[in-house]
Design a protein around this motif. Structure first.
Motif, PDB file in Angstrom:
ATOM      1  N   GLU A   1       0.859  -1.413  -0.009  1.00  0.00           N
ATOM      2  CA  GLU A   1      -0.011   0.144  -0.041  1.00  0.00           C
ATOM      3  C   GLU A   1       0.957   1.306   0.171  1.00  0.00           C
ATOM      4  N   ALA A   2       1.920   1.404   1.024  1.00  0.00           N
ATOM      5  CA  ALA A   2       2.701   2.541   0.966  1.00  0.00           C
ATOM      6  C   ALA A   2       3.519   2.692  -0.291  1.00  0.00           C
ATOM      7  N   ASN A   3       4.056   1.720  -0.906  1.00  0.00           N
ATOM      8  CA  ASN A   3       4.422   1.808  -2.411  1.00  0.00           C
ATOM      9  C   ASN A   3       3.647   2.451  -3.352  1.00  0.00           C
ATOM     10  N   MET A   4       2.192   2.051  -3.315  1.00  0.00           N
ATOM     11  CA  MET A   4       1.440   2.330  -4.489  1.00  0.00           C
ATOM     12  C   MET A   4       1.040   3.793  -4.069  1.00  0.00           C
ATOM     13  N   GLU A   5       1.020   4.239  -2.906  1.00  0.00           N
ATOM     14  CA  GLU A   5       0.748   5.591  -2.500  1.00  0.00           C
ATOM     15  C   GLU A   5       1.778   6.641  -2.985  1.00  0.00           C
ATOM     16  N   LEU A   6       2.912   6.274  -2.870  1.00  0.00           N
ATOM     17  CA  LEU A   6       4.153   6.954  -3.369  1.00  0.00           C
ATOM     18  C   LEU A   6       3.983   7.131  -4.791  1.00  0.00           C
ATOM     19  N   PHE A   7       3.803   6.154  -5.542  1.00  0.00           N
ATOM     20  CA  PHE A   7       3.613   5.988  -7.118  1.00  0.00           C
ATOM     21  C   PHE A   7       2.339   6.959  -7.585  1.00  0.00           C
ATOM     22  N   ARG A   8       1.590   7.020  -6.657  1.00  0.00           N
ATOM     23  CA  ARG A   8       0.344   7.738  -7.087  1.00  0.00           C
ATOM     24  C   ARG A   8       0.806   9.139  -6.846  1.00  0.00           C
ATOM     25  N   ARG A   9       1.436   9.383  -5.973  1.00  0.00           N
ATOM     26  CA  ARG A   9       1.801  10.740  -5.549  1.00  0.00           C
ATOM     27  C   ARG A   9       3.123  11.355  -6.593  1.00  0.00           C
ATOM     28  N   GLY A  10       3.514  10.664  -7.681  1.00  0.00           N
ATOM     29  CA  GLY A  10       4.334  11.003  -8.452  1.00  0.00           C
ATOM     30  C   GLY A  10       5.783  10.870  -7.781  1.00  0.00           C
ATOM     31  N   MET A  11       5.850  10.110  -6.782  1.00  0.00           N
ATOM     32  CA  MET A  11       7.403  10.102  -5.932  1.00  0.00           C
ATOM     33  C   MET A  11       8.145   8.915  -6.898  1.00  0.00           C
ATOM     34  N   SER A  12       9.511   9.025  -6.256  1.00  0.00           N
ATOM     35  CA  SER A  12      10.099   7.677  -6.626  1.00  0.00           C
ATOM     36  C   SER A  12       9.517   6.468  -5.531  1.00  0.00           C
ATOM     37  N   CYS A  13       9.640   5.254  -6.080  1.00  0.00           N
ATOM     38  CA  CYS A  13       9.353   4.183  -5.294  1.00  0.00           C
ATOM     39  C   CYS A  13      10.026   3.124  -5.920  1.00  0.00           C
ATOM     40  N   ARG A  14       9.356   1.832  -5.225  1.00  0.00           N
ATOM     41  CA  ARG A  14       9.784   0.815  -5.733  1.00  0.00           C
ATOM     42  C   ARG A  14       9.374  -0.014  -6.878  1.00  0.00           C
ATOM     43  N   TYR A  15      10.139   0.032  -8.041  1.00  0.00           N
ATOM     44  CA  TYR A  15       9.547  -0.471  -9.397  1.00  0.00           C
ATOM     45  C   TYR A  15       9.889  -1.731  -9.409  1.00  0.00           C
TER      46      TYR A  15
END
Lengths: 450, 450
Positions: free
Chosen positions: B60-74
């Motif tokens: 969930e936390a990673n999806m949230e980062l992604f949704r906010r246009g931040m770097s995340c775990r890809y």
């Protein structure tokens, strides 16, 4: 006495480093101080050249970072060299077998995951600490406690890409139909505690085969380093002595480049790439039952980590040749050539203007530049420097490692013929303007496929 | 009521952001809650697909980062998409004119250079703070003072690449024979205060021409975003209102993508790229006399900054198509296709096995995989999944945005013929095995040159 003095200049502000990037310095008894002066001269020559030829931004502190194999401020040529190096690493590791997948994790992580690191870097919001410090009516003990909690909760900068890959082990199992071996590759910024750019492969395999895999990857990686070297034998591999192994590692291998400035009197080796084989780690042990490995064995981990900045330094140092020759008046001339591998060379071709109507010649250059750029051939717009009389071929380009210099002159306007001069052979050829792009593309592709 | 509820789900933990990355949310009176549910469904579909198809790591936390246009775990596909995006950005900005040079500076800088940033991130060594906290016999005031000094001396994470480029202005003048205009390009990690990857061009030009240059770069950049979009009109540019301009900026333009899930009832726009025009800044003012600009004018600075992570999200969202069709039993089927631009698509071709002797077919696949990889065609080894009966063409590949699926079957062993299926046309063709590599290479090159 002089030995110490020289070391002092060369390695002045050497930081304390963790074992993986340790620089091995063995000082041998010196028999000749002249040889040492020459070594020092060579180092200075390389660094001077890197600054003068736009590999490195100027400044003592920046040069020191570079010399220590840390990330630093790079000029256009250094930036391009590093990009080429990263691209080649990525291609060789993640695009030659079906079992390696690229991933991208974060440079900082929350929680206590990086506890093993010797010098942890905390990333804290200035505002948060300020708020705590500005609170009145708080005892010293409570203040300390609050700061400790803040530090515990703040993210820490990663020292390697290993942890990120271990966390991706379980989500990646589905990719490979739950079958070992497979690997996860990543390149990115790490903190050590300064900045370093690492290229990392984490390879998961069965315990039984881990030693063979370590040998396999050592061979592969050493071959890779040597492929791009001017003197391949300067790159070698050696086992990590048991006492220097990282905890949890059962075996380790280092790929080492022996810097030429240390070859004569003392040896300075930098670790370009470290391979180590760990048993199962805590992170992946619980999930190993989900592997279809048959024997219920726990996967082992082989970690392959290169330091990209140090790698760039090694290739620069390895490719610098100083050639002496007499000029027409029998004066001794020194020609410095950076014989970077064609694939790594940041600039493939320089465009210059010779004698002739400059407005028209400039237009020809602009047309060629566009053509080269579209073909993704990195080009140096030498014709923008109006001052030069380029019929003499600028020695600067040799110091920049430029593969070919193309000179457009009045002849070109009449017959379409250009002068093409090769960095490596110094031979000048005449070529028709319609052939040059194909010639360059073929040369680069051929060098890539050797 | 429902509007709030939906917003709550979508933008739950939205962070406070600085103006440049601000997300503009305009809530309009809702006339239909069903439309909103559909919007929410669309968002969920995209995120679910990104996780299921290896673009994004789960959590969930990673999806949230992604949704906010931040770097995340890809995952592997997200990593490759980002690499392609960065490569295209770099090529379009630094390799189409002779006046742009790539540089590489540091992600953290010492000193008070980043004072303008609203939420400064300090990078401190844990050990150093610990030492201060553990000191006995120190008053609370002295403790506070010591921590403040430590924070002042510790490096801070950069929020953009602008500062680094300004510092390279003077050393770069020599590159361009002291002539304006020229630009410095850089891509890299910034802190905001989470991690973001930015792609930045800093363009130095005369004050007189700065407004024209801003228009020029706006046109260029918008053209670039639209080139890769499935619906180009979803990308647009708009002037930054005066009150939202960063200090020192005289004009600003935003390139905006309107996310489809917000199209109906409310609008959620993300700023993909920000262009702003500043007057001379303090850093370069002292050195402006060294420019051969004739009129002694002070160079102006145009800063062009893209958020690569948000860009990847925009293209993913833009390229997702949901097609409905009836199957043979007249049941409604949904087909999801990620119609990513051929150049951006992380996987160009998937290799699958149909009916036939599996050992031999697997060997054919391995040969093709090697051939494709050498030609730098990104390939998905679908044949490693033994379970599938691939004659049916897996819908997974459409969701991964794979351009072509190649199926090798018993026919291939006899006649050398393969089945090739296109993502975009869904047409299946029969092709000889000797032609497939050339076909794929040509298709990708052609798409690049449109």
């Amino acid at each position: 006495m002089l030995t110490l003095c020289v070391r002092n200049v060369l390695f002045r502000s050497f930081p304390s480093q963790s074992s993986s990037d340790a620089v091995q310095l063995t000082v041998r008894p010196c028999s000749s101080s002249r040889a040492q002066e020459e070594d020092l001269h060579q180092t200075r020559t390389l660094l001077r050249l890197c600054v003068d030829r736009y590999f490195l931004s100027p400044g003592e502190a920046n040069m020191e970072l570079f010399r220590r194999g840390m990330s630093c401020r790079y000029g256009p040529l250094g930036t391009e060299l590093r990009r080429n190096l990263l691209e080649q690493w990525w291609h060789s590791v993640s695009r030659t077998t079906a079992q390696v997948f690229g991933i991208n994790t974060l440079s900082s992580s929350s929680g206590d995951t990086a506890t093993g690191a010797p010098r942890k870097l905390n990333i804290v919001e200035n505002e948060h600490i300020k708020q705590i410090l500005e609170e009145k009516e708080v005892s010293k003990d409570l203040l300390i406690q609050k700061i400790q909690v803040l530090l515990q909760r703040s993210p820490t900068g990663r020292t390697s890409c290993l942890q990120g890959a271990l966390e991706q082990f379980v989500p990646s199992l589905e990719l490979v139909n739950r079958k070992l071996p497979f690997g996860l590759a990543e390149t990115g910024l790490c903190f050590h505690p300064g900045e370093v750019t690492r290229a990392s492969l984490v390879w998961f395999c069965s315990a039984r085969a881990s030693s063979q895999w370590l040998d396999h990857w050592t061979r592969q990686r050493l071959k890779w380093w040597r492929k791009f070297a001017l003197s391949p034998s300067d790159f070698s591999s050696s086992d990590v002595p048991e006492e220097e192994l990282e905890k949890a590692a059962s075996r380790g291998v280092r790929i080492i480049y022996s810097f030429p400035w240390g070859r004569r009197r003392w040896r300075r080796c930098g670790t370009e790439e470290t391979l180590s084989c760990c048993g199962h780690t805590e992170e992946i042990a619980p999930s190993c039952r989900s592997c279809r490995d048959g024997r219920k064995s726990v996967p082992h981990v082989i970690s392959v980590t290169a330091n990209v900045d140090r790698g760039a330094l090694a290739f620069l140092s390895n490719s610098l040749q100083t050639l002496k020759k007499e000029d027409s008046r029998q004066r001794l001339q020194q020609r410095k050539v950076l014989k970077l591998h064609p694939v790594l060379a940041p600039v493939k071709v320089a465009l210059d203007i010779g004698r002739g109507a400059s407005v028209e010649l400039r237009q020809v250059c602009e047309g060629l530049l566009k053509e080269f750029m579209e073909a993704k051939i990195s080009t140096w717009p030498g014709y923008l420097e109006t001052s030069a009389e380029a019929d003499l071929f600028s020695p600067e380009y040799d110091e920049m490692g430029v593969l070919f210099t193309v000179v457009v002159n009045e002849n070109t306007l009449e017959s379409g013929l250009l002068q093409v001069r090769s960095r490596d052979t110094t031979v000048r050829e005449t070529m028709h303007i319609s052939e040059i792009k194909k010639f360059l593309s073929r040369y680069i592709t051929a060098a890539d496929n050797v």
